[in-house]
Design a protein around this motif. Structure first.
Motif, PDB file in Angstrom:
ATOM      1  N   CYS A  30       1.387   0.554  -8.418  1.00 53.73           N
ATOM      2  CA  CYS A  30       1.286  -0.778  -9.028  1.00 53.73           C
ATOM      3  C   CYS A  30       1.833  -0.691 -10.446  1.00 53.73           C
ATOM      4  O   CYS A  30       1.221  -0.093 -11.321  1.00 53.73           O
ATOM      5  N   THR A  63      -4.007 -10.561 -11.373  1.00 58.24           N
ATOM      6  CA  THR A  63      -4.241  -9.657 -10.260  1.00 58.24           C
ATOM      7  C   THR A  63      -3.420  -8.380 -10.439  1.00 58.24           C
ATOM      8  O   THR A  63      -2.395  -8.371 -11.134  1.00 58.24           O
ATOM      9  N   ASP A 117      -3.574  -3.936  -8.583  1.00 56.57           N
ATOM     10  CA  ASP A 117      -4.401  -2.868  -8.024  1.00 56.57           C
ATOM     11  C   ASP A 117      -4.763  -2.008  -9.226  1.00 56.57           C
ATOM     12  O   ASP A 117      -3.961  -1.212  -9.701  1.00 56.57           O
ATOM     13  N   PHE A 171      -4.141  -0.554  -1.766  1.00 51.02           N
ATOM     14  CA  PHE A 171      -4.152  -1.926  -1.279  1.00 51.02           C
ATOM     15  C   PHE A 171      -2.783  -2.561  -1.447  1.00 51.02           C
ATOM     16  O   PHE A 171      -1.952  -2.080  -2.210  1.00 51.02           O
ATOM     17  N   SER A 172      -2.583  -3.654  -0.740  1.00 51.72           N
ATOM     18  CA  SER A 172      -1.361  -4.447  -0.839  1.00 51.72           C
ATOM     19  C   SER A 172      -1.703  -5.793  -1.470  1.00 51.72           C
ATOM     20  O   SER A 172      -2.845  -6.250  -1.393  1.00 51.72           O
ATOM     21  N   ILE A 173      -0.698  -6.414  -2.067  1.00 57.97           N
ATOM     22  CA  ILE A 173      -0.843  -7.761  -2.622  1.00 57.97           C
ATOM     23  C   ILE A 173       0.311  -8.588  -2.086  1.00 57.97           C
ATOM     24  O   ILE A 173       1.475  -8.173  -2.187  1.00 57.97           O
ATOM     25  N   ARG A 189      -3.164 -12.684  -2.333  1.00 55.64           N
ATOM     26  CA  ARG A 189      -4.329 -11.996  -1.785  1.00 55.64           C
ATOM     27  C   ARG A 189      -4.131 -10.495  -1.932  1.00 55.64           C
ATOM     28  O   ARG A 189      -3.010  -9.986  -1.820  1.00 55.64           O
ATOM     29  N   THR A 190      -5.216  -9.804  -2.207  1.00 57.09           N
ATOM     30  CA  THR A 190      -5.223  -8.345  -2.248  1.00 57.09           C
ATOM     31  C   THR A 190      -5.976  -7.880  -1.012  1.00 57.09           C
ATOM     32  O   THR A 190      -7.091  -8.341  -0.755  1.00 57.09           O
ATOM     33  N   GLN A 247       0.851  -1.182   0.000  1.00 54.44           N
ATOM     34  CA  GLN A 247       0.000   0.000   0.000  1.00 54.44           C
ATOM     35  C   GLN A 247       0.894   1.242   0.000  1.00 54.44           C
ATOM     36  O   GLN A 247       1.861   1.334   0.735  1.00 54.44           O
TER      37      GLN A 247
END
Length: 192
Positions: A45, A79, A81, A93-95, A57-58, A41
């Motif tokens: 991206c 996937t 953001d 968001f983070s992945i 996971r996001t 985050q």
């Protein structure tokens, strides 16, 4: 070298092997360890990501430090953001990897070039965006209107392969319910 990406593109787009090889070769392979971040985050991206193997996971974290999972991306899924990628602004968001994962990453410049040069890929990409919007709207409606039991049952029906791969706290976070509630639901279902 044929990969899961090759098989996936062949099955969903009908592209020839040379075109698929071009798409694959324009990507950067990357391996993530369990819990390693692909995107944090606040970072921009920079990549569109295909999960060759593993599970990502996001998620976002609220002001109280509580994690909320928006999406899981198992193998043969994409996937990113989307807002950060499209606008090239800091991600909300983070992945991260739920389990060790092998990925293919395309920069925005490289993927946009592929979309311009390969109309079939562009059409398929639009279909994926449309499907993602549909799924997101369905998930939002479910989050707003379904009971915890209905949310869990839908998850079991739509993602049975993920049940054994995810810790319960991540399933609870994804469903927007407490771990205690999820445990109660599972316990009640086992005793039926």
């Amino acid at each position: 070298m044929s990969t899961g990406l090759d098989t996936y593109l062949r099955m969903h787009t009908g592209l020839d092997d040379d075109t698929i090889a071009r798409i694959r070769e324009s990507a950067r392979p990357r391996t993530l360890r369990r819990n390693e971040l692909l995107l944090q985050q606040g970072q921009v991206c920079r990549y569109k990501t295909f999960v060759q193997q593993g599970l990502l996971r996001t998620f976002g974290t609220d002001e109280a430090g509580v994690e909320h999972i928006l999406q899981f991306a198992p193998e043969l899924h994409w996937t990113l953001d989307a807002e950060s990628y499209d606008r090239q602004e800091p991600a909300r968001f983070s992945i991260s990897a739920v389990e060790p994962s092998e990925l293919f990453l395309w920069t925005k410049t490289d993927f946009d070039r592929l979309l311009t040069d390969i109309p079939v890929l562009a059409k398929f990409s639009q279909q994926l965006v449309s499907r993602n919007i549909h799924n997101s709207r369905h998930r939002l409606f479910s989050a707003l209107s379904a009971t915890p039991e209905e949310k869990y049952n839908e998850f079991v029906n739509t993602s049975p392969d993920l049940l054994a791969r995810l810790p319960l706290h991540m399933i609870a976070s994804y469903l927007g319910i407490s771990l205690k509630t999820l445990t109660r639901i599972r316990h009640a279902q086992w005793h039926r």
